[in-house]
Design an enzyme around this catalytic site. Structure first.
Site, PDB file in Angstrom:
ATOM      1  N   SER A 237      30.355  39.262   9.384  1.00  8.20           N
ATOM      2  CA  SER A 237      29.083  38.911   8.762  1.00  8.20           C
ATOM      3  C   SER A 237      28.911  39.707   7.466  1.00  8.20           C
ATOM      4  O   SER A 237      29.759  39.643   6.574  1.00  8.20           O
ATOM      5  CB  SER A 237      27.949  39.139   9.754  1.00  8.20           C
ATOM      6  OG  SER A 237      26.729  38.628   9.279  1.00  8.20           O
ATOM      7  N   GLU A 363      28.113  28.081  11.993  1.00 14.05           N
ATOM      8  CA  GLU A 363      27.578  29.306  11.412  1.00 14.05           C
ATOM      9  C   GLU A 363      26.072  29.248  11.151  1.00 14.05           C
ATOM     10  O   GLU A 363      25.383  30.259  11.230  1.00 14.05           O
ATOM     11  CB  GLU A 363      28.303  29.613  10.093  1.00 14.05           C
ATOM     12  CG  GLU A 363      29.754  30.017  10.236  1.00 14.05           C
ATOM     13  CD  GLU A 363      29.932  31.453  10.667  1.00 14.05           C
ATOM     14  OE1 GLU A 363      28.919  32.151  10.872  1.00 14.05           O
ATOM     15  OE2 GLU A 363      31.094  31.901  10.785  1.00 14.05           O
ATOM     16  N   HIS A 473      26.996  31.724  14.464  1.00 11.93           N
ATOM     17  CA  HIS A 473      27.391  32.926  13.732  1.00 11.93           C
ATOM     18  C   HIS A 473      27.518  34.129  14.674  1.00 11.93           C
ATOM     19  O   HIS A 473      26.618  34.407  15.470  1.00 11.93           O
ATOM     20  CB  HIS A 473      26.334  33.230  12.665  1.00 11.93           C
ATOM     21  CG  HIS A 473      26.632  34.412  11.816  1.00 11.93           C
ATOM     22  ND1 HIS A 473      27.613  34.410  10.856  1.00 11.93           N
ATOM     23  CD2 HIS A 473      26.065  35.650  11.765  1.00 11.93           C
ATOM     24  CE1 HIS A 473      27.637  35.584  10.253  1.00 11.93           C
ATOM     25  NE2 HIS A 473      26.714  36.363  10.794  1.00 11.93           N
TER      26      HIS A 473
END
Length: 553
Positions: A237, A363, A473
């Site tokens: 991330s 995501e 995500h």
């Protein structure tokens, strides 16, 4: 510091403080750095040294300053507990009505993984985990973990992201590595923007913290058994985005601090300027009560931490309506980032090192919960135009929406038909946000660099069974910290610069001519190779928009 006097007596009596490398006496590891001795702990056959300061405490007049190197170490130090996390920005995940109970449970688990321990401004500490039998002659490869959290939250003090399991697995594979993690300043404390910040050369402080930690490693990691010339930087991330930014800063010159990179859900994307962050600076100054100060930046330095924290928590975050239009994020500052990241990539300002970059299939889903009140085509157009692409023509935004039509069968979670439609435009917005911030930048980076250096890419389609979110995500991180099948690929890549070995399936290089992905699945066939050809027209157009309107990271 609990237990220090007892442990100190053990080491003084055994003369361990005279050793210049990691040793174990009476089952307790120690390492000498400069004239100081750090006492760790043993977890199985992994030595752990936790909470070592790698820079001067960024408090008092060092608040909103670049990190200052630590003074040479002296004395005896307890390194058996993680140091406090850097100050976190409070986030509140929006929970729309109608979410599936399993989706709610998933959100709760995700939140618990991200919860920080004690917080403090004095947070710049580093952790090292090494095979217990490592010595200064071992020269083992090193993997350095940079945590995510949207540049707003995150830390190293977590059992989930501890790293001992990775070291243990590397020992089992016969390719032992060291694991290092470190804290860096977050939110306004690490990514303050505005003219005042630019004037003082203080942009991207959090990235400078990371760079300082890498310099610390280069100086000291040999004492733990690591090779300073065999470091791989790895993150997820915001941590993965940070890895990419370390690759493109300084004209691509790594300063010898790392030789490879591994990115999960984050690649060099677009970024606005420090000047474009002025509204956030002004709001912070007003909330803290510094608007009338002659030097507002100095006023912020001198403000009580509680006042500053309240003001930071009043600013937007990734769970706010503006979502991935992050308030406190890396920005073009003329020093660490001389241009928007993708422009730097086009200019060739990229470290010529092997790298891995991959994404999850869905995501954008978790980031789209705050926008479920957007229910019409016009509202979607207004959202993306005003929030992400303010300088883009209405015609181009209309073109974007044509490429991502409001058809639930085409939205994210992908390949789930008409299911998971939390709101009328939810799957459409999730598809655009996921491709805009993750898939398109990854594909762009690979297309620009795969002909010049060894590149590998993956796609995680696991957790598709989670309703409303799918392979959202962060779900790929479990494949390494589990540990899982990606753990072996990571270890081998850190050790040899090639992720392949005698486990898993063969992971081919990524090329423009053959854009192949190691693809992770639920079910009986956990791994196979697929082609990176999905939604090519949409991601290409999103890249075009980000190159011409790089206001968001």
């Amino acid at each position: 510091m609990h237990g220090l006097s007892h442990v100190a007596l053990i080491f003084v009596s055994s003369r361990a403080i005279s050793y210049a490398a990691a040793t174990i006496v009476d089952g307790i590891p120690s390492v000498q750095l400069d004239e100081g001795t750090f006492i760790g702990n043993l977890s199985g056959n992994v030595s752990q040294f936790l909470g070592i300061p790698f820079a001067q405490p960024p408090v008092g007049n060092l608040r909103f300053q670049l990190p200052q190197p630590n003074a040479p170490y002296t004395g005896i130090h307890n390194a058996t507990d993680y140091g406090p996390s850097c100050i976190q920005q409070n986030t509140t995940q929006p929970i729309p009505s109608g979410l599936d109970p399993l989706a709610l449970q998933f959100l709760e688990l995700e939140a618990s993984d991200l919860q920080a321990n004690d917080q403090s401004e004095d947070c710049l500490s580093i952790n090292v985990m090494a095979p217990a039998d490592a010595s200064s002659n071992s020269k083992l490869p090193v993997v350095a973990w940079i945590y995510g959290g949207g540049f707003e939250t995150g830390g190293t003090a977590s059992e989930t992201f501890g790293g001992s399991g990775i070291v243990q697995r590397s020992i089992e594979l016969g390719q032992p590595v060291l694991f290092v993690s470190f804290n860096y300043r977050l939110n306004a404390l690490g990514f303050l923007a505005g003219a005042e910040v630019e004037k003082n050369g203080l942009g991207n402080i959090g990235l400078h913290d990371q760079r300082q930690a890498l310099r610390w490693m280069h100086k000291y990691v040999n004492a733990f058994g690591g090779d300073p010339d065999k470091v791989t930087i790895w993150g997820a991330s915001a941590g993965a985005a940070s890895v990419g930014l370390h690759m493109i800063t300084n004209g691509g010159n790594t300063e010898g601090l790392f030789r490879a990179a591994f990115m999960q859900s984050g690649s060099p994307g677009s970024a606005g300027t420090l000047a474009e962050g002025q509204p956030y600076y002004d709001a912070l100054v007003a909330d803290v009560g510094c608007s009338d100060a002659q030097d507002t930046l100095q006023c912020l330095r001198e403000a009580p931490l509680q006042n500053l924290t309240v003001a930071i928590n009043n600013s937007p975050n990734t769970d706010s309506y503006q979502s991935l239009n992050i308030a406190w994020a890396p920005r073009v500052d003329g020093i660490f980032l001389k241009d928007s990241p993708q422009q730097l990539v086009l200019k060739g300002s990229v470290a010529n090192i092997p790298f891995v970059t991959g994404d999850c299939d869905d995501e954008g889903t978790a980031f789209s919960l705050a926008s479920v009140n957007i229910t019409t085509d016009q509202a979607v157009l207004d959202y993306f135009h005003g929030n992400y692409f303010p300088k883009t023509s209405t015609r181009d935004i209309e073109r974007l929406l044509q490429l991502y039509p409001n058809d639930t069968r085409l939205g994210s979670p992908f390949d789930t038909g008409t299911a998971n439609a939390v709101a009328p435009q939810y799957k459409r917005i999730a598809a655009i946000q996921g491709d805009m911030m993750f898939q398109a930048p990854r594909r762009f980076f690979l297309q620009q660099r795969s002909s010049q250096q060894d590149t590998y890419s993956f796609l995680s389609k696991r957790f598709k069974y989670v309703p409303d979110f799918g392979a959202t995500h962060g779900t790929d991180v479990a494949n390494i910290y589990g540990p899982g099948d990606l753990t072996d690929y990571l270890v081998r890549f850190v050790a040899t610069l090639n992720p392949n070995g005698d486990t898993g399936i063969f992971w081919p290089l990524y090329t423009v001519e053959a854009p192949r992905l190691l693809t992770l699945w639920d079910g009986a066939v956990p791994l196979n190779i697929t082609n990176d050809t999905y939604r090519t027209e949409g991601t290409k157009f999103l890249t075009q928009l980000s190159l011409t309107d790089p206001d968001t990271f």
